[in-house]
Design an enzyme around this catalytic site. Structure first.
Site, short mmCIF file in Angstrom:
data_model
loop_
_atom_site.label_atom_id
_atom_site.label_comp_id
_atom_site.label_asym_id
_atom_site.label_seq_id
_atom_site.Cartn_x
_atom_site.Cartn_y
_atom_site.Cartn_z
N PHE A 37 -5.88 11.16 3.92
CA PHE A 37 -5.34 10.08 3.09
C PHE A 37 -3.83 10.31 2.94
O PHE A 37 -3.40 11.37 2.51
CB PHE A 37 -5.98 10.04 1.70
CG PHE A 37 -5.43 8.91 0.87
CD1 PHE A 37 -5.94 7.62 1.00
CD2 PHE A 37 -4.38 9.11 -0.01
CE1 PHE A 37 -5.40 6.56 0.27
CE2 PHE A 37 -3.84 8.05 -0.75
CZ PHE A 37 -4.36 6.78 -0.61
N LYS A 52 3.21 13.32 -6.37
CA LYS A 52 2.41 13.24 -7.60
C LYS A 52 2.89 14.14 -8.73
O LYS A 52 3.18 13.67 -9.81
CB LYS A 52 0.94 13.51 -7.28
CG LYS A 52 0.32 12.36 -6.49
CD LYS A 52 -1.18 12.48 -6.36
CE LYS A 52 -1.80 11.17 -5.91
NZ LYS A 52 -2.14 11.08 -4.49
N ASP A 112 1.55 17.00 4.35
CA ASP A 112 1.53 16.08 3.20
C ASP A 112 1.05 16.87 1.98
O ASP A 112 -0.13 17.16 1.84
CB ASP A 112 0.61 14.90 3.51
CG ASP A 112 0.53 13.90 2.34
OD1 ASP A 112 0.90 14.26 1.20
OD2 ASP A 112 0.06 12.77 2.56
C1 LIG Z 1 -1.90 10.06 -3.56
C2 LIG Z 1 -1.55 10.50 -2.18
C3 LIG Z 1 -0.64 9.78 -1.39
C4 LIG Z 1 -0.06 8.46 -1.84
O1 LIG Z 1 0.75 8.58 -2.94
P1 LIG Z 1 1.13 7.26 -3.80
O2 LIG Z 1 2.12 7.76 -4.80
O3 LIG Z 1 -0.14 6.76 -4.39
O4 LIG Z 1 1.72 6.29 -2.85
C5 LIG Z 1 -0.30 10.30 -0.16
N1 LIG Z 1 -0.82 11.45 0.29
C6 LIG Z 1 -1.70 12.17 -0.44
C7 LIG Z 1 -2.23 13.45 0.10
C8 LIG Z 1 -2.10 11.72 -1.69
O5 LIG Z 1 -3.01 12.40 -2.40
#
Ligand SMILES: *Cc1c(COP(=O)(O)O)cnc(C)c1O
Length: 403
Positions: free
Chosen positions: A142, A256, A227
């Site tokens: 994701f 986040k 990521d």
């Molecule tokens: C939440 C998340 C995203 C997306 O972040 P947003 O601030 O919601 O756009 C991307 N990569 C990972 C691993 C995430 O958990």
């Protein structure tokens, strides 16, 4: 009518009539929070074991963040990227220092965004500047909801309605070193992976996967893009989860946990990748704005001063041990690192358990039918985790009763 007098049911109806239906009916309408405690519009209390999806690491209404945001808002709230501000420069320097902890002297640069998906969007564009186009991404991944981030997100349900997406994506099973080494050649711009797949149910690869990914990408001149939007910034017991594997990636994306709920993201590029973007090749109006960056500086300072990486490791182990000690036959295992944990159930009742938990005053979620995710504020008291673990068998009973 004063907002304070409106009950949750009325707020919910107004929400449904007005907001686009992307999230479904809201589970609760929340009005106030402090630390790991939060209250809804009817005055009900919840212990927050999800931290706004691994976001407010310092809990709700942390005084250091309130102070940083208020002071910056009263001093200089927004400029534009024609200009720079001290908080932006200081936060950039701090992130560069943290990203190169294990590789001192490595060049690194930051691009600030407002969210995780935008951090990944920046990284995606950066990879195109290598002159190669192919990206190797992981099954179960994701990376966000914008078109580029969606292109490397595996879930068919999220992707299919929006195709065609930016192309040349090759999928490999997460954690499969053989498959990765077959997929990477001289045409690959980057390999993108999460150190732990949070949205996929807190899935961890074997310990040799990240080192193998580093070796394989280096052999073929491809970038390794990690990521860390969910796993970064002490969530998994280190500043960045990949540091537990002793590797240095070429690209790191974060968001986040960075500003405790104030919207921000960052794309960090290390080594030669740090100089791929030139003037005019990327931009943003709000990204790197002084308030978000001041909040980020405050968060990183508190994390350092209070040793929250270590606390995350200790409390995460405490939680996992306590759940294991229940010896409940319905719990298969507890996985994850630090305070990003997945409680794996032996039946697909996780959504029902999360609902029962909410009714009983605990916020958790169910990223997969058999997995409960726990990602509380890193400042949560051990006793608050213990209370939840004691309640868990009853919540499992309640979910089975509902099914
Ligand atoms: C939440 C998340 C995203 C997306 O972040 P947003 O601030 O919601 O756009 C991307 N990569 C990972 C691993 C995430 O958990």
């Amino acid at each position: 009518m004063s907002d304070q007098l409106i009950d949750q049911k009325t707020w919910g109806e107004r929400y449904d009539a007005t907001l686009m239906n992307t999230f479904g009916h809201p589970k609760r309408v929340l009005v106030r929070g402090r630390g790991a405690d939060v209250w809804d519009a009817d005055g009900n209390h919840y212990t927050d074991l999800l931290a706004g999806l691994a976001v407010h690491a310092l809990g709700h209404a942390h005084p250091a963040v309130i102070e940083a945001i208020s002071e910056q808002a009263g001093t200089l709230g927004h400029i534009s990227n024609f200009f720079a501000s001290p908080p932006q420069i200081m936060l950039g320097e701090r992130l560069v220092a943290l990203a190169t902890l294990d590789a001192p002297g490595t060049a690194a640069r930051v691009f600030f965004t407002n969210s995780g998906t935008e951090a990944n969007e920046a990284a995606f564009k950066l990879t195109r500047l290598t002159g190669r186009r192919r990206i190797v991404a992981m099954e179960g991944s994701f990376h966000g909801r914008t078109m580029g981030a969606l292109a490397i997100t595996h879930n068919e349900h999220y992707r299919a309605p929006f195709e065609p997406l930016p192309g040349e994506i090759v999928w490999v099973p997460y954690g499969d070193i053989e498959a990765l080494s077959r997929a990477v050649d001289e045409t690959v711009a980057a390999v993108v992976l999460e150190p732990i797949q949070g949205e996929n149910g807190v899935v961890e690869p074997d310990a040799d996967f990240l080192p193998a990914a580093r070796r394989i990408t280096a052999e073929h001149g491809a970038l390794l893009w990690v990521d860390e939007v969910q796993t970064g910034l002490c969530r998994c017991g280190a500043w960045f989860a990949h540091q537990r594997s002793g590797i240095t990636p070429d690209i790191i994306t974060v968001a986040k946990g960075l500003a405790n709920g104030y919207p921000i993201g960052a794309c960090l590029a290390l080594g030669e990748a740090a100089d791929l973007f030139g003037p005019g090749q990327h931009g943003t109006t709000f990204g790197g704005n002084p308030i978000a960056c001041a909040a980020g500086c405050a968060v990183l300072r508190v994390m350092e001063d209070e040793g929250l990486a270590q606390r995350s490791t200790e409390l995460g182990a405490h939680l996992a041990d306590a759940v294991t000690a229940l010896d409940d036959p319905r719990v298969d295992t507890v996985r994850g690192q630090g305070l990003l944990r997945g409680i794996v159930l032996n039946r697909p009742i996780a959504a029902g358990v999360a609902d029962a938990a909410l009714d009983a005053g605990w916020i958790i979620n169910a990223p997969r039918p058999q997995v409960l995710r726990i990602a509380p504020p890193l400042i949560i008291a051990a006793g608050q985790l213990d209370d939840f673990v004691r309640a868990l068998p009853g919540l499992l009973d309640a979910a089975q009763g509902r099914a």
